[in-house]
Write a protein that holds these residues in place. Structure first.
Motif, PDB file in Angstrom:
ATOM      1  N   PRO A  89     -18.937  -9.417   0.181  1.00 37.40           N
ATOM      2  CA  PRO A  89     -18.796 -10.221  -1.049  1.00 37.40           C
ATOM      3  C   PRO A  89     -18.839  -9.377  -2.319  1.00 37.40           C
ATOM      4  O   PRO A  89     -18.444  -9.833  -3.389  1.00 37.40           O
ATOM      5  N   GLU A  90     -19.307  -8.136  -2.202  1.00 36.78           N
ATOM      6  CA  GLU A  90     -19.415  -7.268  -3.392  1.00 36.78           C
ATOM      7  C   GLU A  90     -18.078  -6.655  -3.784  1.00 36.78           C
ATOM      8  O   GLU A  90     -17.961  -6.045  -4.845  1.00 36.78           O
ATOM      9  N   MET A  91     -17.071  -6.769  -2.923  1.00 34.33           N
ATOM     10  CA  MET A  91     -15.789  -6.106  -3.196  1.00 34.33           C
ATOM     11  C   MET A  91     -15.083  -6.780  -4.382  1.00 34.33           C
ATOM     12  O   MET A  91     -14.974  -7.992  -4.448  1.00 34.33           O
ATOM     13  N   ARG A  92     -14.636  -5.967  -5.326  1.00 36.94           N
ATOM     14  CA  ARG A  92     -13.912  -6.483  -6.494  1.00 36.94           C
ATOM     15  C   ARG A  92     -12.561  -5.805  -6.603  1.00 36.94           C
ATOM     16  O   ARG A  92     -12.365  -4.685  -6.097  1.00 36.94           O
ATOM     17  N   VAL A  93     -11.647  -6.474  -7.303  1.00 43.23           N
ATOM     18  CA  VAL A  93     -10.288  -5.959  -7.463  1.00 43.23           C
ATOM     19  C   VAL A  93      -9.910  -6.074  -8.940  1.00 43.23           C
ATOM     20  O   VAL A  93     -10.106  -7.125  -9.556  1.00 43.23           O
ATOM     21  N   ILE A  94      -9.428  -4.974  -9.508  1.00 39.33           N
ATOM     22  CA  ILE A  94      -8.931  -5.018 -10.891  1.00 39.33           C
ATOM     23  C   ILE A  94      -7.450  -4.663 -10.847  1.00 39.33           C
ATOM     24  O   ILE A  94      -7.065  -3.617 -10.312  1.00 39.33           O
ATOM     25  N   ILE A  95      -6.620  -5.552 -11.377  1.00 39.04           N
ATOM     26  CA  ILE A  95      -5.174  -5.294 -11.394  1.00 39.04           C
ATOM     27  C   ILE A  95      -4.781  -4.929 -12.819  1.00 39.04           C
ATOM     28  O   ILE A  95      -5.107  -5.661 -13.768  1.00 39.04           O
ATOM     29  N   LEU A  96      -4.125  -3.800 -12.963  1.00 41.81           N
ATOM     30  CA  LEU A  96      -3.646  -3.377 -14.289  1.00 41.81           C
ATOM     31  C   LEU A  96      -2.129  -3.478 -14.280  1.00 41.81           C
ATOM     32  O   LEU A  96      -1.451  -2.701 -13.587  1.00 41.81           O
ATOM     33  N   VAL A  97      -1.601  -4.448 -14.992  1.00 42.99           N
ATOM     34  CA  VAL A  97      -0.144  -4.600 -15.058  1.00 42.99           C
ATOM     35  C   VAL A  97       0.377  -3.707 -16.185  1.00 42.99           C
ATOM     36  O   VAL A  97       0.059  -3.902 -17.357  1.00 42.99           O
ATOM     37  N   LEU A  98       1.149  -2.696 -15.800  1.00 45.69           N
ATOM     38  CA  LEU A  98       1.674  -1.734 -16.773  1.00 45.69           C
ATOM     39  C   LEU A  98       3.096  -2.093 -17.161  1.00 45.69           C
ATOM     40  O   LEU A  98       3.582  -1.738 -18.229  1.00 45.69           O
ATOM     41  N   ASP A  99       3.778  -2.733 -16.242  1.00 45.28           N
ATOM     42  CA  ASP A  99       5.188  -3.038 -16.467  1.00 45.28           C
ATOM     43  C   ASP A  99       5.444  -4.415 -15.861  1.00 45.28           C
ATOM     44  O   ASP A  99       5.121  -4.644 -14.704  1.00 45.28           O
ATOM     45  N   ASP A 100       5.985  -5.327 -16.658  1.00 46.00           N
ATOM     46  CA  ASP A 100       6.178  -6.670 -16.113  1.00 46.00           C
ATOM     47  C   ASP A 100       7.652  -6.992 -15.888  1.00 46.00           C
ATOM     48  O   ASP A 100       8.026  -8.138 -15.798  1.00 46.00           O
ATOM     49  N   THR A 101       8.465  -5.963 -15.782  1.00 45.10           N
ATOM     50  CA  THR A 101       9.876  -6.238 -15.492  1.00 45.10           C
ATOM     51  C   THR A 101      10.095  -6.153 -13.983  1.00 45.10           C
ATOM     52  O   THR A 101       9.298  -5.566 -13.264  1.00 45.10           O
ATOM     53  N   ARG A 102      11.190  -6.732 -13.543  1.00 48.98           N
ATOM     54  CA  ARG A 102      11.500  -6.723 -12.123  1.00 48.98           C
ATOM     55  C   ARG A 102      11.759  -5.298 -11.626  1.00 48.98           C
ATOM     56  O   ARG A 102      12.359  -4.499 -12.344  1.00 48.98           O
ATOM     57  N   LYS A 103      11.326  -4.982 -10.391  1.00 50.79           N
ATOM     58  CA  LYS A 103      11.534  -3.618  -9.903  1.00 50.79           C
ATOM     59  C   LYS A 103      13.019  -3.339  -9.682  1.00 50.79           C
ATOM     60  O   LYS A 103      13.784  -4.231  -9.309  1.00 50.79           O
ATOM     61  N   LYS A 104      13.393  -2.072  -9.929  1.00 49.84           N
ATOM     62  CA  LYS A 104      14.812  -1.703  -9.856  1.00 49.84           C
ATOM     63  C   LYS A 104      15.345  -1.784  -8.423  1.00 49.84           C
ATOM     64  O   LYS A 104      16.423  -2.302  -8.188  1.00 49.84           O
TER      65      LYS A 104
ATOM     66  N   GLU B 272     -18.849  -4.523  -6.945  1.00 48.51           N
ATOM     67  CA  GLU B 272     -19.315  -5.287  -8.115  1.00 48.51           C
ATOM     68  C   GLU B 272     -20.262  -4.471  -9.007  1.00 48.51           C
ATOM     69  O   GLU B 272     -20.144  -4.481 -10.232  1.00 48.51           O
ATOM     70  N   GLU B 273     -21.170  -3.717  -8.369  1.00 48.87           N
ATOM     71  CA  GLU B 273     -22.187  -2.980  -9.147  1.00 48.87           C
ATOM     72  C   GLU B 273     -21.560  -1.917 -10.055  1.00 48.87           C
ATOM     73  O   GLU B 273     -22.171  -1.491 -11.030  1.00 48.87           O
TER      74      GLU B 273
END
Ligand code: PMV
Length: 387
Positions: A177-192, A300-301
């Motif tokens: 339950p301690e596992m966390r995920v951070i998503i950093l969106v750098l580019d929001d265009t469709r992949k080539k 989480e910590e």
């Protein structure tokens, strides 16, 4: 008239699927392992409806009516109808309406959540029992892992008909339950280059992919599975980062090469390694799919401290409009750590422009919504916001 609404999660692979041995059945060349994310923050919602009054099959995706001719969609529908052959209303036409709760084209893999959601909604509509990940798989390979919560393994299988190429849970989300995920969106265009085209090109031209399939991936799968079961974050993180790096090395070894990560992605990779080296422990892992956006796994910590590092390195994160997920109010900016890491904000080259950040955790998988007010189609079978 019958209606079912389902919501399904996004999943992020820690051991990547890259390459098919059968393009029709979508059979992968290796096992893959992923974490299913919490539907509290990211999900696809799909309503399916069948009625004797419908004249034709119709589908709306994020508010736009779509062509039903898409061959992956048709393959899923054919398989569903084959399994539902005893259903009384199978002759009736269907209407499908699907929406993501994250911005369309935000660079987040939505096809996995989308196909998983569609298959589960249709399975309930036609009362199909039994294994469903293999139907989601023929929509989009990685979709088979979104049918289940927690950490999930998709086995490549060995039967020619693909019936054993299915996803199974390794452990539920509650195991770690301690596992966390951070998503950093750098580019929001469709992949080539879409992943299906990219992996076909790698299969045809990359020697390194053969090396991965023959010598690397099965050992790594065992290690990472054991690390998950034993909650050994360091092994989990190292395997995850190495596997992402190998995927992108194979992309470079593909001819012509595939460039999914960009300079900004590489700056994030650097930051994670500098952080881990400074704290003398592997506390954060990165992984990248067929695009430049970073997904970080951490406990989480360590979230407050690492968010502090991110905010110090990229002060504009504090200003971005689209931030969602778990609270970020306990950010810890340590001058000592920043000094030790030798980060110079604003001097990072190239400047990393983070479009959106999502802080989330693992989830229990898809769920059905029973309240009629939450359906996406009205009594006439049209999208609720239809004009
Ligand atoms: O399922 P697809 O065709 O979108 O392929 C997904 C491929 C990766 O995201 C790069 C890796 C994975 O295992 O999810």
């Amino acid at each position: 008239m019958y209606t079912v609404t389902c919501i399904a999660p996004v999943n992020i692979a820690v051991l990547k699927y890259w390459g098919k041995k059968d393009e029709e059945l979508i059979l992968p060349v290796n096992d893959s392992i992923s974490a299913t994310l919490d539907t509290d923050h990211l999900f696809t919602k799909t309503t399916v409806m069948t009625s004797e009054n419908f004249k034709e099959d119709r589908m709306w995706l994020n508010g736009q009516e779509e062509n039903m001719e898409n061959c992956r969609l048709q393959r899923c529908l054919t398989e569903i109808r084959k399994r539902a052959k005893h259903s009384k209303h199978l002759q009736w036409k269907i209407h499908i309406c699907s929406e993501n709760n994250f911005p369309t084209g935000a660079g987040l893999a939505s096809s996995a959540a989308g196909y998983a959601c569609l298959v589960l909604a249709l399975a309930k509509l036609y009362e199909i029992k039994g294994e469903l990940s293999s139907i989601a798989r023929i929509g989009s390979g990685s979709a088979c892992r979104s049918v289940i919560g927690g950490f999930v393994k998709w086995s490549m299988g060995s039967l020619p008909d693909g019936s054993d190429s299915i996803a199974k849970q390794i452990v539920p989300a509650s195991h770690w339950p301690e596992m966390r995920v951070i998503i950093l969106v750098l580019d929001d265009t469709r992949k080539k280059v879409p992943s299906s085209i990219g992996m076909r090109r790698s299969m045809e031209t990359s020697d390194m992919l053969k090396l991965r399939i023959n010598y690397v991936v099965s050992d790594r799968a065992k290690r990472i599975e054991r690390a998950i079961i034993e909650k050994d974050f360091e092994t989990f993180a190292i395997c995850t980062m190495k596997d992402s790096n190998q995927l992108h090395a194979i992309c470079m070894d593909t001819y012509p090469p595939l460039f999914y990560m960009n300079e900004e992605s590489r700056a994030i990779v650097d930051l994670v390694h500098t952080y881990n080296e400074t704290v003398k422990k592997v506390q954060v892992a990165y992984t990248f799919d067929a695009g430049p956006n970073a997904v970080l796994y951490l406990l989480e910590e360590n979230v407050p401290e690492f968010l502090g590092v991110l905010l110090y390195a990229y002060p504009e994160i504090g200003k971005i409009e689209y931030c969602k997920g778990l609270p970020r109010d306990n950010i810890l900016i340590s001058q000592e750590l920043n000094k030790a890491m030798n980060i110079k904000p604003h001097e990072i080259s190239p400047p990393v422009r983070i479009k959106c950040m999502i802080h989330t955790k693992l989830g229990d998988g898809p769920k059905y919504i029973i309240q009629p007010e939450n359906h996406l189609l009205n009594q006439k079978g049209l999208p609720i916001n239809h004009v």
